[in-house]
Design an enzyme around this catalytic site. Sequence first.
Site, PDB file in Angstrom:
ATOM      1  N   SER A 154       0.853  -1.189   0.000  1.00 44.84           N
ATOM      2  CA  SER A 154       0.000   0.000   0.000  1.00 44.84           C
ATOM      3  C   SER A 154       0.884   1.232   0.000  1.00 44.84           C
ATOM      4  O   SER A 154       2.043   1.176   0.433  1.00 44.84           O
ATOM      5  CB  SER A 154      -0.901   0.015   1.242  1.00 44.84           C
ATOM      6  OG  SER A 154      -1.528   1.278   1.419  1.00 44.84           O
ATOM      7  N   TYR A 167      -1.988  -1.122  10.186  1.00 50.50           N
ATOM      8  CA  TYR A 167      -2.046  -1.307   8.735  1.00 50.50           C
ATOM      9  C   TYR A 167      -0.766  -0.795   8.085  1.00 50.50           C
ATOM     10  O   TYR A 167      -0.131  -1.501   7.285  1.00 50.50           O
ATOM     11  CB  TYR A 167      -3.260  -0.559   8.182  1.00 50.50           C
ATOM     12  CG  TYR A 167      -3.440  -0.696   6.689  1.00 50.50           C
ATOM     13  CD1 TYR A 167      -3.974  -1.854   6.134  1.00 50.50           C
ATOM     14  CD2 TYR A 167      -3.077   0.343   5.822  1.00 50.50           C
ATOM     15  CE1 TYR A 167      -4.136  -1.981   4.763  1.00 50.50           C
ATOM     16  CE2 TYR A 167      -3.245   0.228   4.463  1.00 50.50           C
ATOM     17  CZ  TYR A 167      -3.776  -0.940   3.933  1.00 50.50           C
ATOM     18  OH  TYR A 167      -3.934  -1.053   2.568  1.00 50.50           O
TER      19      TYR A 167
END
Length: 275
Positions: A154, A167
């Site tokens: 990401s 995350y």
Amino acid sequence: MTATPPPSTTEGTMYVYDLKGKVALITGAAQGQGAAEARLFAQCGAFVAIADVQKAQGAALADELGPDAAYIELDVSSEEAWNQAVEATKERFGGLDILVNNAAAMRIVAIEDETADDFRRILDINLLGPFLGLRAVIPTMRAAGGGVVINVASASGMQGQAWAAAYSASKWGVRGLTRTAAMELGRDGIRVNTIVPGPIRTAMLPGDRSGAERDKRFDGLPLGRAGEPEEVAHMAAFLASSGASYTTGADFTVDGGFLAGPAASPRPTAPMLFH
């Protein structure tokens, strides 16, 4: 006058990624980016194992794609489940050539409000999961003379993301795992790369919390919009294909220019010189 962002549609695109006869196991494939990857891989001639914990959605997608696809239940945080998923894929399709570690989870919470258990659960899915998957496919790929592993990280693994500590930390870890695996497995013909998506319109894209009438969060991106799952799928298909045969241990961004830099200031009306 504001320029209209270019369209994101892939309609009419010719698929140049030859995956005919290849067997791909894609995690988190019941929805979002994973589902888009499963559809495109199938269109490119691959056999696709749709691995997910969402049984109904995964089975429905497998039915949609026909006999060259199968749903396989997989909790990516479970070592035993990974071994079973790899064996089920090989039993169904005769081998395993491509692994896409796409499954992920996110929590939006301040660090001081996060708990150790919840932080650990995100790491179990987003980082331990790709590690277990990578380790589970190595013997099969090595015996076959090679293979491809694609880890989905990401933009939050390239820079920090406020309110998403677990995350962001997990996605930084995925990039490190990718590089280490590429170094260890290259001589076995196993290529390992990372896709780094920016804001993509899936269920994991946090909603706009500004209260504004229109979501303007992505207006400042060079392409002026969020991406579509299909655009990530195209990068995955390229990396899985022979067109990427000399590519390993690298990051491939699909982010509309998100990581290129801050939003551009207004165009100057005349040249400006500073001393």
